[in-house]
Design a protein around this motif. Sequence first.
Motif, PDB file in Angstrom:
ATOM      1  N   GLY A 147      -4.605  51.998  35.427  1.00 40.08           N
ATOM      2  CA  GLY A 147      -4.046  51.298  34.312  1.00 40.08           C
ATOM      3  C   GLY A 147      -3.543  50.082  34.998  1.00 40.08           C
ATOM      4  N   PHE A 148      -2.803  49.063  33.850  1.00 43.04           N
ATOM      5  CA  PHE A 148      -1.685  48.103  34.420  1.00 43.04           C
ATOM      6  C   PHE A 148      -2.078  47.184  32.675  1.00 43.04           C
ATOM      7  N   VAL A 149      -0.784  46.627  33.591  1.00 41.28           N
ATOM      8  CA  VAL A 149      -0.388  45.366  31.788  1.00 41.28           C
ATOM      9  C   VAL A 149       0.600  43.966  32.806  1.00 41.28           C
ATOM     10  N   TYR A 150       0.259  43.408  32.159  1.00 37.70           N
ATOM     11  CA  TYR A 150       1.494  42.167  32.210  1.00 37.70           C
ATOM     12  C   TYR A 150       1.866  41.112  30.790  1.00 37.70           C
ATOM     13  N   GLY A 151       2.976  40.726  31.107  1.00 36.76           N
ATOM     14  CA  GLY A 151       2.910  39.605  30.256  1.00 36.76           C
ATOM     15  C   GLY A 151       4.121  39.094  30.267  1.00 36.76           C
ATOM     16  N   MET A 152       4.751  38.379  29.568  1.00 38.64           N
ATOM     17  CA  MET A 152       5.959  37.132  29.402  1.00 38.64           C
ATOM     18  C   MET A 152       6.310  36.849  27.942  1.00 38.64           C
ATOM     19  N   PRO A 153       7.288  36.190  28.516  1.00 40.95           N
ATOM     20  CA  PRO A 153       7.552  35.426  27.012  1.00 40.95           C
ATOM     21  C   PRO A 153       6.860  34.014  26.729  1.00 40.95           C
ATOM     22  N   ASN A 154       6.365  33.979  25.921  1.00 40.49           N
ATOM     23  CA  ASN A 154       5.615  32.543  25.120  1.00 40.49           C
ATOM     24  C   ASN A 154       6.110  31.583  25.224  1.00 40.49           C
ATOM     25  N   ASP A 155       4.961  30.473  25.997  1.00 42.89           N
ATOM     26  CA  ASP A 155       5.712  28.826  26.854  1.00 42.89           C
ATOM     27  C   ASP A 155       4.421  28.642  25.651  1.00 42.89           C
ATOM     28  N   ARG A 156       4.530  27.347  24.714  1.00 41.85           N
ATOM     29  CA  ARG A 156       3.624  26.707  24.107  1.00 41.85           C
ATOM     30  C   ARG A 156       3.144  25.764  25.045  1.00 41.85           C
ATOM     31  N   ALA A 157       3.448  25.051  26.037  1.00 34.13           N
ATOM     32  CA  ALA A 157       2.756  24.679  27.697  1.00 34.13           C
ATOM     33  C   ALA A 157       2.113  25.207  28.506  1.00 34.13           C
ATOM     34  N   HIS A 158       1.708  26.682  28.009  1.00 32.27           N
ATOM     35  CA  HIS A 158       0.831  26.812  29.078  1.00 32.27           C
ATOM     36  C   HIS A 158      -0.666  27.082  28.435  1.00 32.27           C
ATOM     37  N   TRP A 159      -1.711  27.432  28.673  1.00 30.90           N
ATOM     38  CA  TRP A 159      -2.538  26.847  28.796  1.00 30.90           C
ATOM     39  C   TRP A 159      -3.392  27.673  28.073  1.00 30.90           C
ATOM     40  N   TRP A 160      -3.165  29.196  27.496  1.00 35.08           N
ATOM     41  CA  TRP A 160      -3.162  30.161  26.767  1.00 35.08           C
ATOM     42  C   TRP A 160      -3.071  29.400  25.032  1.00 35.08           C
ATOM     43  N   SER A 161      -1.543  29.170  25.532  1.00 33.06           N
ATOM     44  CA  SER A 161      -1.181  28.333  23.574  1.00 33.06           C
ATOM     45  C   SER A 161      -1.930  27.221  23.162  1.00 33.06           C
ATOM     46  N   THR A 162      -2.269  26.667  24.146  1.00 32.02           N
ATOM     47  CA  THR A 162      -2.242  25.358  23.946  1.00 32.02           C
ATOM     48  C   THR A 162      -3.894  25.306  23.365  1.00 32.02           C
ATOM     49  N   VAL A 163      -4.613  26.681  23.687  1.00 31.45           N
ATOM     50  CA  VAL A 163      -6.440  27.216  23.276  1.00 31.45           C
ATOM     51  C   VAL A 163      -5.999  27.644  22.190  1.00 31.45           C
ATOM     52  N   VAL A 164      -5.029  28.107  21.785  1.00 29.94           N
ATOM     53  CA  VAL A 164      -4.531  29.028  20.606  1.00 29.94           C
ATOM     54  C   VAL A 164      -4.002  27.930  19.055  1.00 29.94           C
ATOM     55  N   GLU A 165      -3.007  27.466  20.157  1.00 30.34           N
ATOM     56  CA  GLU A 165      -2.415  27.185  18.902  1.00 30.34           C
ATOM     57  C   GLU A 165      -2.857  26.126  18.017  1.00 30.34           C
ATOM     58  N   PRO A 166      -4.308  25.769  17.809  1.00 21.56           N
ATOM     59  CA  PRO A 166      -5.520  24.131  17.035  1.00 21.56           C
ATOM     60  C   PRO A 166      -5.502  25.657  15.698  1.00 21.56           C
ATOM     61  N   TYR A 167      -5.890  27.358  16.356  1.00 20.83           N
ATOM     62  CA  TYR A 167      -6.581  28.035  15.417  1.00 20.83           C
ATOM     63  C   TYR A 167      -5.432  28.683  14.421  1.00 20.83           C
ATOM     64  N   LEU A 168      -4.324  28.772  15.318  1.00 17.50           N
ATOM     65  CA  LEU A 168      -3.268  29.596  14.710  1.00 17.50           C
ATOM     66  C   LEU A 168      -2.391  28.913  13.033  1.00 17.50           C
ATOM     67  N   ARG A 169      -2.552  27.249  13.821  1.00 16.71           N
ATOM     68  CA  ARG A 169      -2.497  25.855  12.496  1.00 16.71           C
ATOM     69  C   ARG A 169      -3.419  26.402  11.563  1.00 16.71           C
ATOM     70  N   ALA A 170      -3.982  26.564  11.423  1.00 18.83           N
ATOM     71  CA  ALA A 170      -4.709  26.345  10.413  1.00 18.83           C
ATOM     72  C   ALA A 170      -5.036  27.479   9.710  1.00 18.83           C
ATOM     73  N   ARG A 171      -4.423  28.980  10.399  1.00 22.07           N
ATOM     74  CA  ARG A 171      -3.823  30.017   9.503  1.00 22.07           C
ATOM     75  C   ARG A 171      -2.638  29.651   9.031  1.00 22.07           C
ATOM     76  N   ASP A 172      -1.642  28.712   9.233  1.00 26.67           N
ATOM     77  CA  ASP A 172      -1.030  28.637   9.235  1.00 26.67           C
ATOM     78  C   ASP A 172       0.002  29.776   9.750  1.00 26.67           C
ATOM     79  N   ASN A 173      -0.208  30.337  10.941  1.00 24.68           N
ATOM     80  CA  ASN A 173      -0.086  31.093  11.691  1.00 24.68           C
ATOM     81  C   ASN A 173       0.851  30.642  13.383  1.00 24.68           C
TER      82      ASN A 173
END
Length: 176
Positions: A61-87
């Motif tokens: 098993g493994f886990v990995y992660g990092m401090p979030n950065d709005r410039a990273h690809w994942w953040s750019t994809v999820v940001e509109p969905y989060l913004r739509a719910r004020d999150n």
Amino acid sequence: MDVVIGPLDLSAHVDEALAVQVAAFGLGPDEVAVRRQIVQRHMTYRGARALGATVGGDLVGFVYGMPNDRAHWWSTVVEPYLRARDNDAWLDDSFVITELHVHPAHQNRGLGRSLITTITDAATEPRSILSAIDRDSPARGLYRSLGYQDLARQVLFPSAPKPYAVMGAPLPLRRR
């Protein structure tokens, strides 16, 4: 055999980790090749770190992660969905769980819980975010039991066949 959880040099053990992910998540060879490149790139990001669960020296098993950065690809994809719910503020000052996988032969033994709580216990951010396939599953049940709540649902990632949910939790994660 005893399970050992500790730091993992994910760049050096990417193929072993991807083998666990294939068994747990069902990836094809083309997807594995893409994920190998993604993992190698992620491990160069500021604050990225990984933990592994081993049994007799084998990665199970493994886990990995990092401090979030709005410039990273994942953040750019999820940001509109989060913004739509004020999150969308959850994208700031959060530790993102990028991947968490446990080989099916070792699931339901608390390894996923140990991996995610151990990596987030070392985070300096006040909260954690992640994405998971948007359906009831043992993984989503685990995340809810740790205090993660849905921040956005039906998130569509390019080339992903199923929608995802973005979840967030304050740190430290809830213990049972």
